[in-house]
Design a protein around this motif. Structure first.
Motif, PDB file in Angstrom:
ATOM      1  N   UNK A 104       0.817  -1.202   0.000  1.00  0.00           N
ATOM      2  CA  UNK A 104       0.000   0.000   0.000  1.00  0.00           C
ATOM      3  C   UNK A 104       0.857   1.261   0.000  1.00  0.00           C
ATOM      4  N   UNK A 105       2.089   1.204   0.521  1.00  0.00           N
ATOM      5  CA  UNK A 105       2.989   2.341   0.521  1.00  0.00           C
ATOM      6  C   UNK A 105       3.711   2.498  -0.814  1.00  0.00           C
ATOM      7  N   UNK A 106       4.150   1.403  -1.401  1.00  0.00           N
ATOM      8  CA  UNK A 106       4.968   1.470  -2.604  1.00  0.00           C
ATOM      9  C   UNK A 106       4.164   1.874  -3.843  1.00  0.00           C
ATOM     10  N   UNK A 107       2.963   1.336  -3.974  1.00  0.00           N
ATOM     11  CA  UNK A 107       2.184   1.588  -5.187  1.00  0.00           C
ATOM     12  C   UNK A 107       1.877   3.078  -5.383  1.00  0.00           C
ATOM     13  N   UNK A 108       1.313   3.761  -4.353  1.00  0.00           N
ATOM     14  CA  UNK A 108       1.069   5.197  -4.540  1.00  0.00           C
ATOM     15  C   UNK A 108       2.366   5.994  -4.727  1.00  0.00           C
ATOM     16  N   UNK A 109       3.411   5.582  -4.015  1.00  0.00           N
ATOM     17  CA  UNK A 109       4.680   6.314  -4.112  1.00  0.00           C
ATOM     18  C   UNK A 109       5.275   6.171  -5.517  1.00  0.00           C
ATOM     19  N   UNK A 110       5.200   4.984  -6.085  1.00  0.00           N
ATOM     20  CA  UNK A 110       5.715   4.773  -7.437  1.00  0.00           C
ATOM     21  C   UNK A 110       4.889   5.559  -8.461  1.00  0.00           C
ATOM     22  N   UNK A 111       3.559   5.479  -8.329  1.00  0.00           N
ATOM     23  CA  UNK A 111       2.704   6.226  -9.253  1.00  0.00           C
ATOM     24  C   UNK A 111       2.929   7.721  -9.168  1.00  0.00           C
ATOM     25  N   UNK A 112       3.074   8.228  -7.911  1.00  0.00           N
ATOM     26  CA  UNK A 112       3.350   9.650  -7.749  1.00  0.00           C
ATOM     27  C   UNK A 112       4.693  10.028  -8.362  1.00  0.00           C
ATOM     28  N   UNK A 113       5.678   9.137  -8.202  1.00  0.00           N
ATOM     29  CA  UNK A 113       6.990   9.417  -8.785  1.00  0.00           C
ATOM     30  C   UNK A 113       6.939   9.500 -10.304  1.00  0.00           C
ATOM     31  N   UNK A 114       6.161   8.610 -10.944  1.00  0.00           N
ATOM     32  CA  UNK A 114       6.026   8.647 -12.407  1.00  0.00           C
ATOM     33  C   UNK A 114       5.348   9.941 -12.852  1.00  0.00           C
ATOM     34  N   UNK A 115       4.293  10.326 -12.138  1.00  0.00           N
ATOM     35  CA  UNK A 115       3.579  11.556 -12.507  1.00  0.00           C
ATOM     36  C   UNK A 115       4.483  12.776 -12.356  1.00  0.00           C
ATOM     37  N   UNK A 116       5.196  12.841 -11.241  1.00  0.00           N
ATOM     38  CA  UNK A 116       6.095  13.971 -11.015  1.00  0.00           C
ATOM     39  C   UNK A 116       7.217  14.011 -12.046  1.00  0.00           C
ATOM     40  N   UNK A 117       7.688  12.838 -12.442  1.00  0.00           N
ATOM     41  CA  UNK A 117       8.734  12.801 -13.463  1.00  0.00           C
ATOM     42  C   UNK A 117       8.184  13.332 -14.789  1.00  0.00           C
ATOM     43  N   UNK A 118       6.942  12.945 -15.106  1.00  0.00           N
ATOM     44  CA  UNK A 118       6.328  13.467 -16.324  1.00  0.00           C
ATOM     45  C   UNK A 118       6.195  14.979 -16.296  1.00  0.00           C
TER      46      UNK A 118
END
Length: 377
Positions: free
Chosen positions: A133-147
Motif C-alpha cells: 500500500x505504501x509502494x504503489x502510490x509512491x511509485x505512481x506519484x513518482x512517475x507523474x512527477x517525473x512526467x
C-alpha cells in the motif's frame, strides 16, 4: 548547470515548488495519523532528493528526444522508461530513509518505531500488504512527477531555443544594418570625391584660402561619416552638420548655382534618427536636381517636431524640361527607397518616406518617431 538549474533564480523557483510538494506530502501523512515532526522529516528531504533526480534526468531525456525532431512514440517510450526507473529508485530511497528514521526511534504513524521497523523488514522480505500500500502510490506519484519534470524541461528548452533565435535575429539585423551603412558609405558618389579634389586643385592657384577651406571641409565630412555606427542613432543636429559639410563642399564646385537653406526647429534638433539618413537625399538633390540645371537652384531642408513625430522635408529645384525626372528609377527614387527601407527596419510602420514633384520642385518628406535622449542610444 542545465535546464531548470541553468540559473540560481530558476533553481530557487524549482526547489521551492518541490518544497511545497514535500510539505503537502507531510500534511497527507499527518492527516493519516502520523506525527507532524516525523512526517516533515520523512517527506521534505525525500522531495528535495527527487527534485534533483528528476531535474537532471528529465533534462537529458529532453535533450536526447528533442521536440520536433524525435518521433512522438520514441519520446513517450524514452520518458516512460526513465520515469519508471527513477520512480523505482525513489521508492527504494524512501524505504531506506523510512527504515533509517525507524532505527532512530522516530514515530512515523500510529505504531512505535521499533514495531514499524520490524514491519518494514517483514514486508520487504515477505511482501506485506502494508508495504504494498505504501509502494504503489509512491511509485505512481513518482512517475507523474517525473512526467511533469519532463514537461517543465521541454518548456525551458523551447524558451531557450526561442531566445537564441531572437538573439540570432537581432545580431543578424545589426549585421545587416552595419553592412547597409558600409554600403551607404561606399555609395558616396566617387565623382563627388574626384570633383572635390579637382576643385581643390583648381583653387590652389586662384584661391589658396578657398582650397584650404574646401580641403578641411572634405576631411571633416569623411571624419564624421566614417565615425558613425549603424546601431547607434545620432541627433538631428549631428546629421545636419554632416549635410552642411557635404553641401558646403558642393557649393565650391557649383558656386552660385547651388543655394542652401536649412531651417530646423530647436526642439527637433535633439531628436534621434539613424545615421546617414539625410546625406543620400541631399546628394540626390544636388546630383539629380541642381546638377542638371543651368540656372541657380535651391536645396531646402526643414525639420519640425509635431508632438510625438519628427517631420523632415528636403526640397530642391529641378529642370522642368528634364525628361528623366529626379524621382524616376535611377534618380532620387533609389535614394528614397533606400531611406524608406532603413526607416522600416528601424521603426516598422511608425515611420515612412514619400516623394512628390510639383512643377519645378522635387520634395521628399520623412516622418518618424520623435525619440530623444543621449546621442548614440
Amino acid at each position: 548547470m542545465y535546464g531548470v538549474f541553468a540559473s540560481w533564480r530558476s533553481t530557487r523557483l524549482y526547489l521551492l515548488a518541490w518544497l511545497m510538494l514535500g510539505l503537502l506530502l507531510a500534511a497527507m501523512l499527518a492527516a493519516g495519523g502520523a506525527d507532524w515532526g516525523a512526517s516533515l522529516l520523512f517527506a521534505v528531504p525525500l522531495a528535495i532528493v527527487y527534485a534533483y533526480a528528476t531535474g537532471y534526468s528529465a533534462y537529458y531525456v529532453c535533450r536526447a528526444y528533442p521536440l520536433g525532431q524525435a518521433p512522438l512514440p520514441a519520446i513517450v517510450a524514452g520518458a516512460g522508461l526513465s520515469a519508471a526507473c527513477v520512480a523505482a529508485l525513489w521508492c527504494a530511497i524512501g524505504l531506506a530513509w523510512r527504515s533509517l528514521l525507524a532505527s532512530l526511534r522516530l514515530t512515523l504513524g500510529a505504531q512505535p518505531a521499533a514495531e514499524l521497523h520490524s514491519e518494514l523488514a517483514t514486508g520487504l522480505l515477505a511482501g506485506a500488504p502494508q508495504l504494498a500500500r505504501l509502494l504503489a502510490p509512491m511509485f505512481g506519484l513518482g512517475v507523474i512527477l517525473y512526467g511533469l519534470a519532463v514537461a517543465v524541461n521541454y518548456l525551458v528548452l523551447e524558451s531557450e531555443r526561442v531566445r537564441r533565435l531572437e538573439t540570432q535575429e537581432l545580431e543578424t539585423r545589426l549585421m545587416a544594418r552595419d553592412a547597409e551603412l558600409r554600403m551607404l558609405r561606399t555609395q558616396v558618389d566617387p565623382h563627388f570625391l574626384f570633383n572635390s579634389l579637382n576643385s581643390i586643385s583648381a583653387l590652389t592657384a586662384l584661391d589658396p584660402a578657398g582650397a584650404r577651406a574646401m580641403t578641411l571641409r572634405l576631411a571633416e565630412f569623411f571624419r564624421h561619416s566614417l565615425g558613425l555606427q549603424a546601431d547607434r542613432k545620432v541627433t538631428l543636429d549631428t546629421e545636419l552638420e554632416l549635410v552642411r559639410h557635404f553641401l558646403a563642399i558642393e557649393q565650391v564646385r557649383f558656386g552660385e548655382r547651388l543655394r542652401v537653406a536649412i531651417d530646423a526647429e530647436a526642439d527637433a534638433l535633439s531628436c534621434l534618427l539613424p545615421p546617414l539618413l539625410l546625406q543620400p537625399l541631399a546628394e540626390n538633390a544636388v546630383k539629380h536636381g541642381i546638377g542638371r540645371m543651368l540656372e541657380p537652384g535651391l536645396v531646402r531642408i526643414e525639420a519640425a517636431r509635431a508632438g510625438s513625430l519628427l517631420r523632415i522635408r528636403i526640397e530642391n529645384d529641378v529642370d522642368t524640361d528634364e525628361a528623366d525626372e529626379a524621382g524616376a528609377p535611377g534618380g532620387a527614387g533609389i535614394g528614397v527607397d533606400n531611406v524608406r527601407r532603413r526607416l522600416a527596419a528601424a521603426y516598422g510602420h511608425e515611420a515612412g518616406a514619400r516623394w512628390t514633384r510639383e512643377g519645378g520642385r522635387f520634395r521628399v518628406e520623412l516622418v518618424l518617431p520623435a525619440e530623444t535622449g543621449s546621442e548614440g542610444e
